[in-house]
Design an enzyme around this catalytic site. Sequence first.
Site, PDB file in Angstrom:
ATOM      1  N   HIS A   1      13.839  63.880  34.882  1.00 50.80           N
ATOM      2  CA  HIS A   1      13.340  65.210  35.268  1.00 50.80           C
ATOM      3  C   HIS A   1      12.820  65.187  36.716  1.00 50.80           C
ATOM      4  O   HIS A   1      13.098  66.105  37.496  1.00 50.80           O
ATOM      5  CB  HIS A   1      12.171  65.637  34.365  1.00 50.80           C
TER       6      HIS A   1
ATOM      7  N   LYS B   1      11.083  73.094  17.786  1.00 52.40           N
ATOM      8  CA  LYS B   1      10.726  71.715  17.431  1.00 52.40           C
ATOM      9  C   LYS B   1       9.220  71.540  17.549  1.00 52.40           C
ATOM     10  O   LYS B   1       8.584  72.188  18.386  1.00 52.40           O
ATOM     11  CB  LYS B   1      11.401  70.723  18.402  1.00 52.40           C
TER      12      LYS B   1
ATOM     13  N   ARG C   1      23.431  65.473  32.642  1.00 50.71           N
ATOM     14  CA  ARG C   1      23.508  64.012  32.603  1.00 50.71           C
ATOM     15  C   ARG C   1      24.927  63.538  32.352  1.00 50.71           C
ATOM     16  O   ARG C   1      25.380  62.542  32.884  1.00 50.71           O
ATOM     17  CB  ARG C   1      22.584  63.458  31.508  1.00 50.71           C
TER      18      ARG C   1
ATOM     19  N   SER D   1      13.800  62.682  27.021  1.00 49.34           N
ATOM     20  CA  SER D   1      12.443  62.616  26.456  1.00 49.34           C
ATOM     21  C   SER D   1      12.494  62.029  25.049  1.00 49.34           C
ATOM     22  O   SER D   1      11.585  61.306  24.636  1.00 49.34           O
ATOM     23  CB  SER D   1      11.823  64.009  26.402  1.00 49.34           C
TER      24      SER D   1
END
Length: 159
Positions: free
Chosen positions: A17, A41, A90, A128
Amino acid sequence: MKRAIYPGSFDPVTFGHLDIIRRSAGLCDHLIVAVLNNNNKTPLFSVDERVEMLKEATKDLANVEVASFSGLLVDFAKKNDVGVIIRGLRAVTDYEYELAMSQTNRVANPNIDTIFLNTSLEYAYLSSSIVREMAMYGGDITKFVPNCVVDKVYKKFKK
Ligand code: PNS
Protein backbone atom coordinates in the site's frame (compact mmCIF):
# COMPACT_ATOMS: atom_id res chain seq x y z
CA MET A 1 -4.20 15.27 -11.76
CA LYS A 2 -5.04 17.63 -8.96
CA ARG A 3 -6.81 15.63 -6.27
CA ALA A 4 -6.95 11.84 -6.09
CA ILE A 5 -8.24 9.16 -3.74
CA TYR A 6 -6.55 5.88 -2.88
CA PRO A 7 -9.29 3.84 -1.17
CA GLY A 8 -9.03 0.51 0.61
CA SER A 9 -9.53 -1.55 3.73
CA PHE A 10 -5.89 -1.24 4.92
CA ASP A 11 -6.36 -3.92 7.58
CA PRO A 12 -3.45 -3.32 8.17
CA VAL A 13 -1.49 -1.04 5.84
CA THR A 14 1.38 -2.93 4.14
CA PHE A 15 4.54 -1.93 2.27
CA GLY A 16 2.56 -2.68 -0.90
CA HIS A 17 0.00 0.00 0.00
CA LEU A 18 2.76 2.44 0.95
CA ASP A 19 4.46 1.86 -2.39
CA ILE A 20 1.24 2.88 -4.18
CA ILE A 21 0.70 5.83 -1.80
CA ARG A 22 4.21 7.23 -2.38
CA ARG A 23 4.01 6.91 -6.15
CA SER A 24 0.47 8.35 -6.29
CA ALA A 25 1.47 11.28 -4.08
CA GLY A 26 4.12 12.07 -6.68
CA LEU A 27 1.50 12.13 -9.43
CA CYS A 28 -1.09 14.44 -7.89
CA ASP A 29 -1.26 17.64 -5.86
CA HIS A 30 -3.27 16.13 -3.03
CA LEU A 31 -3.93 12.48 -2.22
CA ILE A 32 -6.66 11.28 0.14
CA VAL A 33 -6.03 7.79 1.48
CA ALA A 34 -9.56 6.70 2.29
CA VAL A 35 -10.26 3.85 4.71
CA LEU A 36 -13.54 2.00 4.19
CA ASN A 37 -15.75 2.07 7.27
CA ASN A 38 -18.59 -0.20 6.18
CA ASN A 39 -16.87 -3.39 5.15
CA ASN A 40 -18.88 -6.62 5.38
CA LYS A 41 -15.83 -8.48 6.69
CA THR A 42 -15.08 -8.19 10.40
CA PRO A 43 -11.81 -6.25 10.41
CA LEU A 44 -8.83 -6.97 12.65
CA PHE A 45 -8.42 -3.24 13.34
CA SER A 46 -11.11 -0.65 13.96
CA VAL A 47 -11.37 2.09 11.37
CA ASP A 48 -9.82 4.59 13.83
CA GLU A 49 -6.85 2.27 14.41
CA ARG A 50 -6.35 1.85 10.67
CA VAL A 51 -6.52 5.61 10.10
CA GLU A 52 -3.98 6.20 12.90
CA MET A 53 -1.54 3.61 11.50
CA LEU A 54 -1.80 5.16 8.02
CA LYS A 55 -1.25 8.66 9.40
CA GLU A 56 1.89 7.48 11.19
CA ALA A 57 3.20 5.60 8.14
CA THR A 58 2.63 8.56 5.77
CA LYS A 59 3.61 11.43 8.05
CA ASP A 60 6.60 12.32 5.84
CA LEU A 61 4.34 12.87 2.81
CA ALA A 62 3.11 16.47 2.96
CA ASN A 63 0.37 16.15 0.34
CA VAL A 64 -1.21 13.00 1.79
CA GLU A 65 -4.31 13.12 3.97
CA VAL A 66 -5.87 10.08 5.65
CA ALA A 67 -9.64 9.88 6.11
CA SER A 68 -12.36 7.27 6.51
CA PHE A 69 -15.57 6.93 4.57
CA SER A 70 -18.86 5.04 4.71
CA GLY A 71 -21.19 4.31 1.81
CA LEU A 72 -20.25 4.66 -1.84
CA LEU A 73 -16.73 5.64 -2.82
CA VAL A 74 -17.97 7.84 -5.70
CA ASP A 75 -20.13 9.83 -3.26
CA PHE A 76 -17.14 10.36 -0.96
CA ALA A 77 -15.03 11.36 -3.99
CA LYS A 78 -17.64 13.87 -5.20
CA LYS A 79 -18.04 15.37 -1.72
CA ASN A 80 -14.27 15.88 -1.59
CA ASP A 81 -14.02 17.31 -5.11
CA VAL A 82 -11.95 14.39 -6.37
CA GLY A 83 -12.15 13.09 -9.95
CA VAL A 84 -9.57 10.32 -9.82
CA ILE A 85 -9.53 7.03 -7.93
CA ILE A 86 -6.24 5.16 -7.73
CA ARG A 87 -6.02 1.40 -7.26
CA GLY A 88 -3.01 -0.90 -7.23
CA LEU A 89 -2.84 -4.02 -9.40
CA ARG A 90 -0.61 -6.79 -8.09
CA ALA A 91 -1.35 -9.44 -10.69
CA VAL A 92 -3.77 -10.25 -13.46
CA THR A 93 -5.97 -12.00 -10.89
CA ASP A 94 -6.75 -8.61 -9.33
CA TYR A 95 -7.88 -7.21 -12.65
CA GLU A 96 -11.30 -8.79 -13.06
CA TYR A 97 -12.62 -7.49 -9.74
CA GLU A 98 -10.92 -4.11 -10.16
CA LEU A 99 -12.29 -3.68 -13.67
CA ALA A 100 -15.85 -4.42 -12.53
CA MET A 101 -15.48 -2.02 -9.62
CA SER A 102 -14.10 0.78 -11.79
CA GLN A 103 -16.81 0.26 -14.40
CA THR A 104 -19.51 0.31 -11.70
CA ASN A 105 -18.03 3.50 -10.28
CA ARG A 106 -18.03 5.07 -13.74
CA VAL A 107 -21.66 4.15 -14.32
CA ALA A 108 -22.51 5.63 -10.91
CA ASN A 109 -20.53 8.79 -11.66
CA PRO A 110 -19.11 9.28 -15.18
CA ASN A 111 -17.01 12.23 -13.98
CA ILE A 112 -14.82 10.00 -11.86
CA ASP A 113 -12.07 7.91 -13.46
CA THR A 114 -10.01 5.07 -12.04
CA ILE A 115 -6.28 4.85 -12.68
CA PHE A 116 -4.41 1.61 -11.98
CA LEU A 117 -0.80 1.51 -10.84
CA ASN A 118 1.16 -1.74 -11.02
CA THR A 119 2.40 -2.72 -7.59
CA SER A 120 6.21 -2.80 -7.51
CA LEU A 121 7.45 -6.36 -8.16
CA GLU A 122 8.92 -6.76 -4.67
CA TYR A 123 5.41 -6.43 -3.18
CA ALA A 124 3.45 -8.26 -5.86
CA TYR A 125 2.64 -11.17 -3.52
CA LEU A 126 1.76 -9.05 -0.50
CA SER A 127 -1.70 -8.46 0.99
CA SER A 128 -3.15 -7.49 4.37
CA SER A 129 -4.61 -11.00 4.68
CA ILE A 130 -1.13 -12.55 4.25
CA VAL A 131 0.15 -10.26 7.02
CA ARG A 132 -2.71 -11.29 9.33
CA GLU A 133 -2.17 -14.98 8.58
CA MET A 134 1.60 -14.78 9.20
CA ALA A 135 1.13 -12.87 12.46
CA MET A 136 -1.57 -15.27 13.68
CA TYR A 137 0.95 -18.12 13.59
CA GLY A 138 3.84 -16.06 14.98
CA GLY A 139 5.63 -15.53 11.64
CA ASP A 140 7.96 -12.59 10.97
CA ILE A 141 5.99 -9.69 9.47
CA THR A 142 8.76 -7.07 9.57
CA LYS A 143 9.29 -7.40 5.80
CA PHE A 144 5.60 -6.75 5.15
CA VAL A 145 4.53 -3.79 7.28
CA PRO A 146 6.22 -0.67 8.68
CA ASN A 147 7.73 -0.72 12.19
CA CYS A 148 4.94 1.38 13.66
CA VAL A 149 2.47 -1.37 12.64
CA VAL A 150 4.37 -4.57 13.53
CA ASP A 151 3.66 -4.74 17.28
CA LYS A 152 0.09 -3.55 16.87
CA VAL A 153 -0.62 -6.57 14.65
CA TYR A 154 1.05 -9.07 17.01
CA LYS A 155 -0.85 -7.56 19.95
CA LYS A 156 -4.18 -8.33 18.27
CA PHE A 157 -3.32 -12.03 18.20
CA LYS A 158 -1.97 -12.18 21.75
CA LYS A 159 -5.36 -11.42 23.28
O1 PNS B 1 -8.69 -2.83 0.08
P1 PNS B 1 -9.96 -3.32 -0.57
O2 PNS B 1 -10.80 -4.09 0.43
O3 PNS B 1 -9.69 -4.10 -1.81
O4 PNS B 1 -10.78 -2.00 -0.99
C1 PNS B 1 -12.06 -2.11 -1.58
C2 PNS B 1 -12.77 -0.73 -1.65
C3 PNS B 1 -12.79 -0.09 -0.28
C4 PNS B 1 -12.03 0.17 -2.60
C5 PNS B 1 -14.21 -0.98 -2.19
O5 PNS B 1 -14.78 -2.04 -1.50
C6 PNS B 1 -15.12 0.24 -2.06
O6 PNS B 1 -14.90 1.25 -2.69
N1 PNS B 1 -16.16 0.11 -1.22
C7 PNS B 1 -17.11 1.18 -0.96
C8 PNS B 1 -18.47 0.85 -1.59
C9 PNS B 1 -18.42 1.17 -3.07
O7 PNS B 1 -18.41 2.31 -3.48
N2 PNS B 1 -18.32 0.12 -3.93
C10 PNS B 1 -18.08 0.31 -5.35
C11 PNS B 1 -19.13 -0.33 -6.19
S1 PNS B 1 -18.68 -2.02 -6.48
